[in-house]
Structure formats: structure tokens, C-alpha cells
Design a protein around this motif. Structure first.
Motif, PDB file in Angstrom:
ATOM      1  N   ALA B  75      36.168 -17.235   0.021  1.00 48.56           N
ATOM      2  CA  ALA B  75      35.386 -16.755   0.950  1.00 48.56           C
ATOM      3  C   ALA B  75      35.775 -15.525   1.559  1.00 48.56           C
ATOM      4  O   ALA B  75      35.053 -14.433   1.732  1.00 48.56           O
ATOM      5  CB  ALA B  75      34.691 -17.596   1.761  1.00 48.56           C
ATOM      6  N   MET B  76      36.978 -15.474   2.053  1.00 49.98           N
ATOM      7  CA  MET B  76      37.709 -14.522   2.852  1.00 49.98           C
ATOM      8  C   MET B  76      37.766 -13.083   1.834  1.00 49.98           C
ATOM      9  O   MET B  76      37.638 -12.151   2.559  1.00 49.98           O
ATOM     10  CB  MET B  76      38.858 -15.028   3.506  1.00 49.98           C
ATOM     11  CG  MET B  76      38.883 -15.616   4.554  1.00 49.98           C
ATOM     12  SD  MET B  76      40.547 -16.399   5.082  1.00 49.98           S
ATOM     13  CE  MET B  76      40.954 -14.930   6.116  1.00 49.98           C
ATOM     14  N   GLY B  81      35.030  -7.621   0.931  1.00 53.34           N
ATOM     15  CA  GLY B  81      34.218  -6.712   0.447  1.00 53.34           C
ATOM     16  C   GLY B  81      32.858  -6.456   0.892  1.00 53.34           C
ATOM     17  O   GLY B  81      32.223  -5.375   0.974  1.00 53.34           O
ATOM     18  N   ILE B  82      32.320  -7.646   1.378  1.00 62.03           N
ATOM     19  CA  ILE B  82      30.963  -7.769   1.996  1.00 62.03           C
ATOM     20  C   ILE B  82      30.961  -6.773   3.258  1.00 62.03           C
ATOM     21  O   ILE B  82      29.901  -6.227   3.655  1.00 62.03           O
ATOM     22  CB  ILE B  82      30.385  -9.094   2.314  1.00 62.03           C
ATOM     23  CG1 ILE B  82      30.634  -9.825   0.927  1.00 62.03           C
ATOM     24  CG2 ILE B  82      29.091  -9.144   2.635  1.00 62.03           C
ATOM     25  CD1 ILE B  82      29.112 -10.361   0.315  1.00 62.03           C
ATOM     26  N   GLU B  89      29.056   1.150   3.110  1.00 59.01           N
ATOM     27  CA  GLU B  89      30.200   1.955   2.327  1.00 59.01           C
ATOM     28  C   GLU B  89      30.157   1.277   0.889  1.00 59.01           C
ATOM     29  O   GLU B  89      29.492   0.140   0.742  1.00 59.01           O
ATOM     30  CB  GLU B  89      31.463   1.680   2.869  1.00 59.01           C
ATOM     31  CG  GLU B  89      31.617   2.561   4.278  1.00 59.01           C
ATOM     32  CD  GLU B  89      32.473   3.661   4.073  1.00 59.01           C
ATOM     33  OE1 GLU B  89      32.776   4.096   3.040  1.00 59.01           O
ATOM     34  OE2 GLU B  89      32.211   4.659   4.970  1.00 59.01           O
ATOM     35  N   PRO B  90      30.962   1.803  -0.062  1.00 61.01           N
ATOM     36  CA  PRO B  90      31.098   1.061  -1.511  1.00 61.01           C
ATOM     37  C   PRO B  90      31.463  -0.325  -1.240  1.00 61.01           C
ATOM     38  O   PRO B  90      32.571  -0.248  -0.416  1.00 61.01           O
ATOM     39  CB  PRO B  90      31.676   1.803  -2.406  1.00 61.01           C
ATOM     40  CG  PRO B  90      31.589   3.311  -1.833  1.00 61.01           C
ATOM     41  CD  PRO B  90      31.327   3.317  -0.302  1.00 61.01           C
ATOM     42  N   TYR B  91      31.249  -1.285  -2.223  1.00 57.27           N
ATOM     43  CA  TYR B  91      31.755  -2.648  -2.072  1.00 57.27           C
ATOM     44  C   TYR B  91      33.369  -2.441  -2.167  1.00 57.27           C
ATOM     45  O   TYR B  91      33.945  -1.672  -2.924  1.00 57.27           O
ATOM     46  CB  TYR B  91      31.385  -3.458  -3.168  1.00 57.27           C
ATOM     47  CG  TYR B  91      31.606  -4.714  -3.226  1.00 57.27           C
ATOM     48  CD1 TYR B  91      31.189  -5.554  -2.233  1.00 57.27           C
ATOM     49  CD2 TYR B  91      32.234  -5.341  -4.301  1.00 57.27           C
ATOM     50  CE1 TYR B  91      31.639  -7.166  -2.145  1.00 57.27           C
ATOM     51  CE2 TYR B  91      32.531  -6.773  -4.405  1.00 57.27           C
ATOM     52  CZ  TYR B  91      32.116  -7.633  -3.258  1.00 57.27           C
ATOM     53  OH  TYR B  91      32.594  -8.827  -3.218  1.00 57.27           O
ATOM     54  N   PHE B  92      34.074  -3.132  -1.238  1.00 58.97           N
ATOM     55  CA  PHE B  92      35.406  -3.084  -1.257  1.00 58.97           C
ATOM     56  C   PHE B  92      36.326  -1.807  -0.702  1.00 58.97           C
ATOM     57  O   PHE B  92      37.332  -1.543  -0.858  1.00 58.97           O
ATOM     58  CB  PHE B  92      36.111  -3.645  -2.551  1.00 58.97           C
ATOM     59  CG  PHE B  92      36.324  -5.237  -2.575  1.00 58.97           C
ATOM     60  CD1 PHE B  92      37.037  -5.769  -1.701  1.00 58.97           C
ATOM     61  CD2 PHE B  92      35.784  -5.855  -3.660  1.00 58.97           C
ATOM     62  CE1 PHE B  92      37.217  -7.195  -1.622  1.00 58.97           C
ATOM     63  CE2 PHE B  92      35.964  -7.043  -3.910  1.00 58.97           C
ATOM     64  CZ  PHE B  92      36.659  -7.973  -2.929  1.00 58.97           C
ATOM     65  N   THR B 111      40.060  -4.260   6.661  1.00 62.01           N
ATOM     66  CA  THR B 111      39.628  -5.408   5.991  1.00 62.01           C
ATOM     67  C   THR B 111      40.511  -5.596   4.519  1.00 62.01           C
ATOM     68  O   THR B 111      40.631  -6.965   4.318  1.00 62.01           O
ATOM     69  CB  THR B 111      38.248  -4.829   5.216  1.00 62.01           C
ATOM     70  OG1 THR B 111      38.559  -3.788   4.479  1.00 62.01           O
ATOM     71  CG2 THR B 111      37.096  -4.612   6.213  1.00 62.01           C
ATOM     72  N   PHE B 112      41.552  -4.933   4.290  1.00 60.33           N
ATOM     73  CA  PHE B 112      42.551  -5.183   3.055  1.00 60.33           C
ATOM     74  C   PHE B 112      43.235  -6.338   3.518  1.00 60.33           C
ATOM     75  O   PHE B 112      43.556  -7.326   2.969  1.00 60.33           O
ATOM     76  CB  PHE B 112      43.476  -3.837   3.157  1.00 60.33           C
ATOM     77  CG  PHE B 112      44.914  -4.086   2.403  1.00 60.33           C
ATOM     78  CD1 PHE B 112      44.744  -4.447   1.248  1.00 60.33           C
ATOM     79  CD2 PHE B 112      45.863  -4.318   3.066  1.00 60.33           C
ATOM     80  CE1 PHE B 112      45.749  -4.413   0.349  1.00 60.33           C
ATOM     81  CE2 PHE B 112      47.012  -4.529   2.204  1.00 60.33           C
ATOM     82  CZ  PHE B 112      46.969  -4.775   0.972  1.00 60.33           C
ATOM     83  N   LEU B 113      43.693  -6.593   4.996  1.00 63.97           N
ATOM     84  CA  LEU B 113      44.417  -7.521   5.472  1.00 63.97           C
ATOM     85  C   LEU B 113      43.558  -9.001   5.254  1.00 63.97           C
ATOM     86  O   LEU B 113      44.106  -9.962   4.671  1.00 63.97           O
ATOM     87  CB  LEU B 113      44.764  -7.491   6.960  1.00 63.97           C
ATOM     88  CG  LEU B 113      45.517  -8.583   7.440  1.00 63.97           C
ATOM     89  CD1 LEU B 113      46.887  -8.517   6.917  1.00 63.97           C
ATOM     90  CD2 LEU B 113      45.798  -8.543   9.211  1.00 63.97           C
ATOM     91  N   LEU B 114      42.129  -8.794   5.387  1.00 70.55           N
ATOM     92  CA  LEU B 114      41.438 -10.011   5.333  1.00 70.55           C
ATOM     93  C   LEU B 114      41.446 -10.545   3.762  1.00 70.55           C
ATOM     94  O   LEU B 114      41.562 -11.695   3.549  1.00 70.55           O
ATOM     95  CB  LEU B 114      40.117  -9.775   5.652  1.00 70.55           C
ATOM     96  CG  LEU B 114      39.050 -10.875   6.060  1.00 70.55           C
ATOM     97  CD1 LEU B 114      39.769 -11.689   7.280  1.00 70.55           C
ATOM     98  CD2 LEU B 114      37.780 -10.452   6.396  1.00 70.55           C
ATOM     99  N   PHE B 115      41.333  -9.500   2.845  1.00 69.39           N
ATOM    100  CA  PHE B 115      41.457  -9.863   1.381  1.00 69.39           C
ATOM    101  C   PHE B 115      42.978 -10.462   0.969  1.00 69.39           C
ATOM    102  O   PHE B 115      42.892 -11.306   0.391  1.00 69.39           O
ATOM    103  CB  PHE B 115      41.236  -8.320   0.662  1.00 69.39           C
ATOM    104  CG  PHE B 115      41.270  -8.402  -0.841  1.00 69.39           C
ATOM    105  CD1 PHE B 115      40.396  -9.261  -1.451  1.00 69.39           C
ATOM    106  CD2 PHE B 115      42.483  -8.206  -1.402  1.00 69.39           C
ATOM    107  CE1 PHE B 115      40.365  -9.187  -2.931  1.00 69.39           C
ATOM    108  CE2 PHE B 115      42.599  -8.257  -2.809  1.00 69.39           C
ATOM    109  CZ  PHE B 115      41.300  -8.927  -3.566  1.00 69.39           C
ATOM    110  N   ASP B 116      43.909  -9.757   1.763  1.00 74.09           N
ATOM    111  CA  ASP B 116      45.111 -10.215   1.188  1.00 74.09           C
ATOM    112  C   ASP B 116      45.217 -11.868   1.662  1.00 74.09           C
ATOM    113  O   ASP B 116      46.051 -12.550   1.059  1.00 74.09           O
ATOM    114  CB  ASP B 116      46.276  -9.383   1.941  1.00 74.09           C
ATOM    115  CG  ASP B 116      47.355  -9.011   0.940  1.00 74.09           C
ATOM    116  OD1 ASP B 116      46.993  -9.236  -0.376  1.00 74.09           O
ATOM    117  OD2 ASP B 116      48.519  -8.511   1.227  1.00 74.09           O
ATOM    118  N   ILE B 117      44.921 -11.844   2.937  1.00 76.66           N
ATOM    119  CA  ILE B 117      45.041 -13.523   3.551  1.00 76.66           C
ATOM    120  C   ILE B 117      44.207 -14.388   2.692  1.00 76.66           C
ATOM    121  O   ILE B 117      44.693 -15.604   2.398  1.00 76.66           O
ATOM    122  CB  ILE B 117      44.526 -13.549   4.970  1.00 76.66           C
ATOM    123  CG1 ILE B 117      45.508 -12.789   5.952  1.00 76.66           C
ATOM    124  CG2 ILE B 117      44.382 -14.862   5.244  1.00 76.66           C
ATOM    125  CD1 ILE B 117      45.036 -12.701   7.125  1.00 76.66           C
TER     126      ILE B 117
END
Lengths: 97, 137
Positions: B75-76, B81-82, B89-92, B111-117
Motif C-alpha cells: 500500500a505504501m 505513486g498515487i 504529475e505522471p504516475y510515480f 515520495t521516493f522514500l515512501l516507496f523505498d520504505i
């Protein structure tokens, strides 16, 4: 000289000698890993290979002057003994080798 | 297998491994590291605990079920990306947020940090789901 580090000549000789010694040690440990008559021989040889790999990473970090390799050595040193422990547990559960 | 040496060493090693996994996760931003390798080191810490003690205490130490961890992580990672979609902006696409913390310096949050977590949680969850289930057999 095999490696041209930009360091002083004494350091360069040390690094080259260390690399040669570690490579010979790695080959000898690998020989025991392949030949080792029993499973415990192979497990100890695998642990030794990992320890030598950590040493090679550390020396290579000096050769190329990149501290990033030290982190790889830390990760390997932290993780690899887990394999030895798992092997020990497996051997113990299976009974005498 | 109950080994006093292994249990005593594990108590301190697990803390070091978990700390190092978070270090790898946060450092992945502009140096080698990241969520995947950090998650693997973190999962190795729990696996070591499961070997030294037993699987039940490793599960108790984890706190939540590995399946739940995978769900939260996915979900994170997907939610990261959402967020950029909401900002039209484009997705991701990576969004950056710069801020100054007094006494600490400037930090860059993305938002990269959120994706990485999210990746970190998914890797820990999947690895532990496999390891803990197999060692309960």
C-alpha cells in the motif's frame, strides 16, 4: 606490481602482498570446500571463504580508495555467519554426519 | 537447539543488524543501499532470532503478522505513486519536499522514500513469511 594504487610505495607493496596471500588462502579454503570428506569440513571451509572475502573487500577498498566496499564487508560479516549457524542446526537435527 | 553462546550473542547482534538495515534503507537515496538490501538484512536479524530461540518468540518480536507487513508495504509503495497523480504529475513522478530542521540542517524528503520504505516492508514480510513457515514444519 599487480595493483597500482596512488599510495606510497611501502603501502603499495603491502597491498599487493596481502592480495596474493589472501588469494592463495581463498584457493586453499575452496579446495577444502570441494574436497572436504564430511559436511562439517565443508561448513567450516565455507565460513573461512566468507572471512577471507571480507578481508579481500577491505583490502580492495584501500586499493581503489572507495569506502563503499567497507559497507559490503560489514554486510557480509554480519550475515554470513547466519549460514554457518543454520548449517549447524541442520547437522544437529539430522544426527551425526 | 538451545545454545547459551548463540542466544547471548544474538541479543546484541539482532540490535546491530536491525540498526544497520535502517541505515542501509535511509542511505539508499544517493549511495549504495536501499529498501531491498535493507529489508534482507532486517529479515536476517529476525531469522537469526528464530534460530537462536524459537519461531514463536521471533513472531512475538515482530509484533505483526508478515502478511500484514506485505500488505502495508504494498500500500505504501503503490500510494507513493498515487501522491504524484494527485499533484497532476505522471504516475510515480518523484515529488520533493525540502525543509530546514533547526540544529540538524536541510533535509530532502521525497515520495521516493515512501516507496523505498514500502519495498523494505515487503521484502521483510515475504522473506519472514517463507522462513518462519518453513521452520515451523
Amino acid at each position: 606490481m599487480i595493483f597500482d594504487t596512488g599510495l606510497s610505495s611501502a603501502m603499495e607493496i603491502t597491498v599487493n602482498v596481502m592480495m596474493i596471500v589472501l588469494t592463495v588462502a581463498l584457493l586453499m579454503a575452496f579446495f577444502r570446500l570441494v574436497k572436504g570428506p564430511t559436511l562439517p569440513d565443508r561448513v567450516v571451509a565455507l565460513d573461512l571463504v566468507a572471512a577471507i572475502a571480507v578481508a579481500i573487500f577491505a583490502v580492495y577498498a584501500v586499493v581503489v580508495d572507495q569506502p563503499v566496499f567497507i559497507d559490503a564487508a560489514i554486510v557480509l560479516a554480519l550475515i554470513i555467519f547466519l549460514g554457518t549457524v543454520a548449517f549447524a542446526r541442520y547437522t544437529e537435527r539430522r544426527g551425526r554426519p | 537447539m538451545k545454545s547459551l553462546i548463540l542466544q547471548t550473542a544474538t541479543r546484541s547482534l539482532v540490535a546491530v543488524m536491525l540498526l544497520f538495515s535502517i541505515f542501509l534503507l535511509l542511505r539508499g537515496h544517493d549511495e549504495p543501499g536501499g529498501g531491498f538490501i535493507g529489508g534482507l538484512v532486517g529479515a536476517a536479524a529476525f531469522a537469526l532470532y528464530a534460530i537462536a530461540f524459537d519461531v514463536q518468540s521471533a513472531r512475538r518480536m515482530l509484533g505483526i503478522r508478515p502478511q500484514m507487513m506485505i500488505a502495508i508495504g504494498l500500500a505504501m509503495a503503490g500510494g507513493a505513486g498515487i501522491i504524484s497523480l494527485l499533484a497532476s504529475e505522471p504516475y510515480f513522478a518523484h515529488l520533493w519536499y525540502h525543509t530546514d530542521i533547526p540544529g540538524f540542517g536541510e533535509i530532502h524528503l521525497g515520495t521516493f522514500l515512501l516507496f523505498d520504505i514500502g519495498v523494505f516492508l515487503v521484502v521483510i514480510g515475504v522473506t519472514l513469511l517463507v522462513i518462519l513457515t518453513l521452520s515451523e514444519e
